[in-house]
Design a protein around this motif. Structure first.
Motif, PDB file in Angstrom:
ATOM      1  N   ALA A  70       0.833  -1.202   0.000  1.00 48.30           N
ATOM      2  CA  ALA A  70       0.000   0.000   0.000  1.00 48.30           C
ATOM      3  C   ALA A  70       0.871   1.256   0.000  1.00 48.30           C
ATOM      4  CB  ALA A  70      -0.925  -0.006   1.208  1.00 48.30           C
ATOM      5  N   PHE A  71       1.924   1.258   0.820  1.00 45.02           N
ATOM      6  CA  PHE A  71       2.821   2.414   0.829  1.00 45.02           C
ATOM      7  C   PHE A  71       3.517   2.567  -0.512  1.00 45.02           C
ATOM      8  CE2 PHE A  71       7.120   4.179   1.547  1.00 45.02           C
ATOM      9  CZ  PHE A  71       6.739   5.470   1.878  1.00 45.02           C
ATOM     10  N   ASP A  72       3.942   1.468  -1.097  1.00 41.58           N
ATOM     11  CA  ASP A  72       4.604   1.532  -2.395  1.00 41.58           C
ATOM     12  C   ASP A  72       3.670   2.115  -3.450  1.00 41.58           C
ATOM     13  OD1 ASP A  72       6.926   0.730  -4.176  1.00 41.58           O
ATOM     14  OD2 ASP A  72       5.291  -0.386  -5.117  1.00 41.58           O
ATOM     15  N   GLY A  73       2.411   1.714  -3.425  1.00 38.71           N
ATOM     16  CA  GLY A  73       1.457   2.260  -4.380  1.00 38.71           C
ATOM     17  C   GLY A  73       1.281   3.757  -4.217  1.00 38.71           C
ATOM     18  N   ALA A 278      -5.484   1.233   4.630  1.00 40.14           N
ATOM     19  CA  ALA A 278      -6.626   2.060   4.235  1.00 40.14           C
ATOM     20  C   ALA A 278      -6.202   3.473   3.873  1.00 40.14           C
ATOM     21  CB  ALA A 278      -7.664   2.088   5.355  1.00 40.14           C
ATOM     22  N   ALA A 279      -5.238   4.025   4.611  1.00 42.09           N
ATOM     23  CA  ALA A 279      -4.774   5.391   4.344  1.00 42.09           C
ATOM     24  C   ALA A 279      -4.081   5.477   2.995  1.00 42.09           C
ATOM     25  CB  ALA A 279      -3.836   5.843   5.462  1.00 42.09           C
ATOM     26  N   TYR A 280      -3.060   4.675   2.814  1.00 40.14           N
ATOM     27  CA  TYR A 280      -2.254   4.767   1.596  1.00 40.14           C
ATOM     28  C   TYR A 280      -3.011   4.334   0.345  1.00 40.14           C
ATOM     29  CZ  TYR A 280       1.917   5.548   4.485  1.00 40.14           C
ATOM     30  OH  TYR A 280       2.845   6.061   5.365  1.00 40.14           O
ATOM     31  N   ALA A 281      -3.868   3.321   0.472  1.00 39.37           N
ATOM     32  CA  ALA A 281      -4.515   2.755  -0.713  1.00 39.37           C
ATOM     33  C   ALA A 281      -5.880   3.355  -1.011  1.00 39.37           C
ATOM     34  CB  ALA A 281      -4.652   1.233  -0.554  1.00 39.37           C
ATOM     35  N   GLU A 282      -6.600   3.817   0.016  1.00 37.18           N
ATOM     36  CA  GLU A 282      -7.998   4.186  -0.189  1.00 37.18           C
ATOM     37  C   GLU A 282      -8.357   5.599   0.262  1.00 37.18           C
ATOM     38  OE1 GLU A 282     -10.807   1.006   1.052  1.00 37.18           O
ATOM     39  OE2 GLU A 282      -8.991  -0.007   1.767  1.00 37.18           O
ATOM     40  N   SER A 283      -7.431   6.326   0.875  1.00 36.50           N
ATOM     41  CA  SER A 283      -7.797   7.620   1.487  1.00 36.50           C
ATOM     42  C   SER A 283      -7.052   8.789   0.867  1.00 36.50           C
ATOM     43  CB  SER A 283      -7.531   7.555   2.999  1.00 36.50           C
ATOM     44  OG  SER A 283      -8.236   6.504   3.600  1.00 36.50           O
ATOM     45  N   ARG A 284      -6.729   8.684  -0.410  1.00 38.75           N
ATOM     46  CA  ARG A 284      -6.015   9.776  -1.078  1.00 38.75           C
ATOM     47  C   ARG A 284      -6.944  10.954  -1.363  1.00 38.75           C
ATOM     48  NH1 ARG A 284      -2.547   6.087  -5.417  1.00 38.75           N
ATOM     49  NH2 ARG A 284      -2.067   4.416  -3.917  1.00 38.75           N
ATOM     50  N   ASP A 285      -8.217  10.694  -1.661  1.00 38.77           N
ATOM     51  CA  ASP A 285      -9.160  11.789  -1.884  1.00 38.77           C
ATOM     52  C   ASP A 285      -9.345  12.590  -0.601  1.00 38.77           C
ATOM     53  OD1 ASP A 285      -9.454  10.996  -4.502  1.00 38.77           O
ATOM     54  OD2 ASP A 285     -11.356   9.943  -4.175  1.00 38.77           O
TER      55      ASP A 285
END
Length: 385
Positions: A70-73, A278-285
């Protein structure tokens, strides 16, 4: 402020919190000190924590691949940074403080000096004292007008025998974002003197949308930086989940990691793992909305100070939600935060705690609603009336 704003919380709701920011001050004090934001957490993080509750999944933190991926993404999408280019590059810790302290312990011997750039994150001093190391202070140049690295001073420090530089990137408390050129020059110095650069990049996701200088991960600036660097990251500041306890350390070569205690593998929190994914992968918006408001708040602070405290000088930074205020013209002595607390009932961070260059300054946390930021400044002004 939009009803969907992450900062849409009332003072009464915030007073109910048990976090350090709110629980360590008396009820009549407005807290604007430690680096916590007054936000509603991102919905995907809430959902991830609810899933952990539903599963009763509260054991020791488990296999970390999901966190690393997730962090890498996020790093690839945000900075073009490949963090998983080889085995052994990423390690998990409980927090950046543990990651920094234990890494410095492994890289140095008792009594060794570690280069830092004050005025700088006050916990750097605690990290060093707790492991019996000494700070070798190379103050930033032009600290009152935004700041920049003193590369000549850094070279003198390396030449004097220091073999580790502890970098705060982006810089806390100035909000300064280092340029590619500065970081590349620092990496060249580290190679020349057989040194290591430990780069605390915890505020990196909080660089403002219109910053004239984008964040550059230290490990991406050059081959020299990749060979000498260790980077520290966490979702804790950008997504306001410090209490969930998870950080990542990243190297570009597997053998760059010094030997660390095996017990560290057991220190991250399993809830931190849920939240990080959840933060890195899904909470960018959510982060984008929050960053836009932080950038607005930074601009609004300039006008608010001009109205209520025109003698306070403030150079807006381009990262995070921390404002470094030059209060020397107020005549409040070396520690104006003490006067603001006693007479204004508002808690700021003490400037002298950030090292040389901090006397007469205070750090104000503006990671809150505009209304509470204005109230904090009004209370500061009341302390000097």
């Amino acid at each position: 402020m939009s009803p969907t704003s992450p900062f849409d919380l009332t003072l009464a709701q915030l007073r109910d919190r048990r976090s350090a920011k709110w629980s360590y001050v008396p009820a009549d004090v407005l807290p604007a000190w430690t680096a916590e934001m007054d936000v509603r957490v991102a919905d995907p993080i809430t959902a991830a924590l609810r899933l952990a509750v539903e599963r009763s999944d509260f054991g020791y933190a488990g296999e970390p691949t999901l966190v690393k991926e997730a962090f890498d993404g996020f790093a690839r999408a945000t900075w073009g940074w490949d963090t998983l280019g080889g085995p052994g590059r990423v390690r998990l810790f409980a927090d950046v403080s543990q990651a920094g302290g234990e890494t410095l312990r492994a890289l140095t011997a008792p009594g060794d000096r570690v280069i830092i750039n004050p005025p700088v994150y006050l916990s750097f001093y605690w990290w060093l004292s707790s492991i019996g190391r000494a700070p070798l202070e190379v103050p930033l140049r032009d600290g009152t007008s935004g700041g920049r690295l003193d590369l000549d001073g850094m070279e003198r420090a390396f030449a004097s025998g220091a073999r580790v530089a502890l970098l705060c990137s982006p810089h806390n408390p100035l909000g300064y974002v280092y340029s590619h050129q500065e970081l590349a020059a620092l990496a060249e110095l580290a190679v020349r003197y057989d040194a290591v650069v430990v780069s605390d990049e915890i505020h990196a996701p909080l660089v403002h949308p219109h910053s004239p200088q984008p964040f550059v991960p230290f490990l991406t600036v050059s081959q020299e930086a990749r060979s000498v660097g260790i980077a520290l990251h966490s979702p804790s500041k950008a997504w306001n989940v410090a209490g969930l306890k998870l950080a990542l350390g990243v190297t570009a070569v597997a053998d760059r990691w010094p030997p660390l205690h095996e017990e560290l593998e057991w220190s991250p929190s399993i809830l931190g793992q849920y939240a990080a994914v959840a933060a890195y992968a899904e909470s960018r918006d959510w982060l984008a909305v929050t960053l836009a408001e932080i950038e607005q708040r930074t601009a609004q602070l300039t006008d608010t100070l001009a109205e209520h405290l025109p003698s306070v000088r403030y150079e807006p930074g381009h990262a995070s939600y921390l404002a470094w205020l030059d209060c020397r013209e107020l005549g409040l002595g070396d520690d104006p935060a003490a006067a603001f607390l006693e007479k204004g009932r508002v808690a700021l961070s003490s400037g002298p705690a950030f090292g040389p260059g901090g006397a007469g300054f205070a750090r104000l946390n503006i990671g809150t609603s505009n209304e509470l930021m204005v109230e904090a400044v009004r209370r500061m002004a009341a302390a000097v009336d």
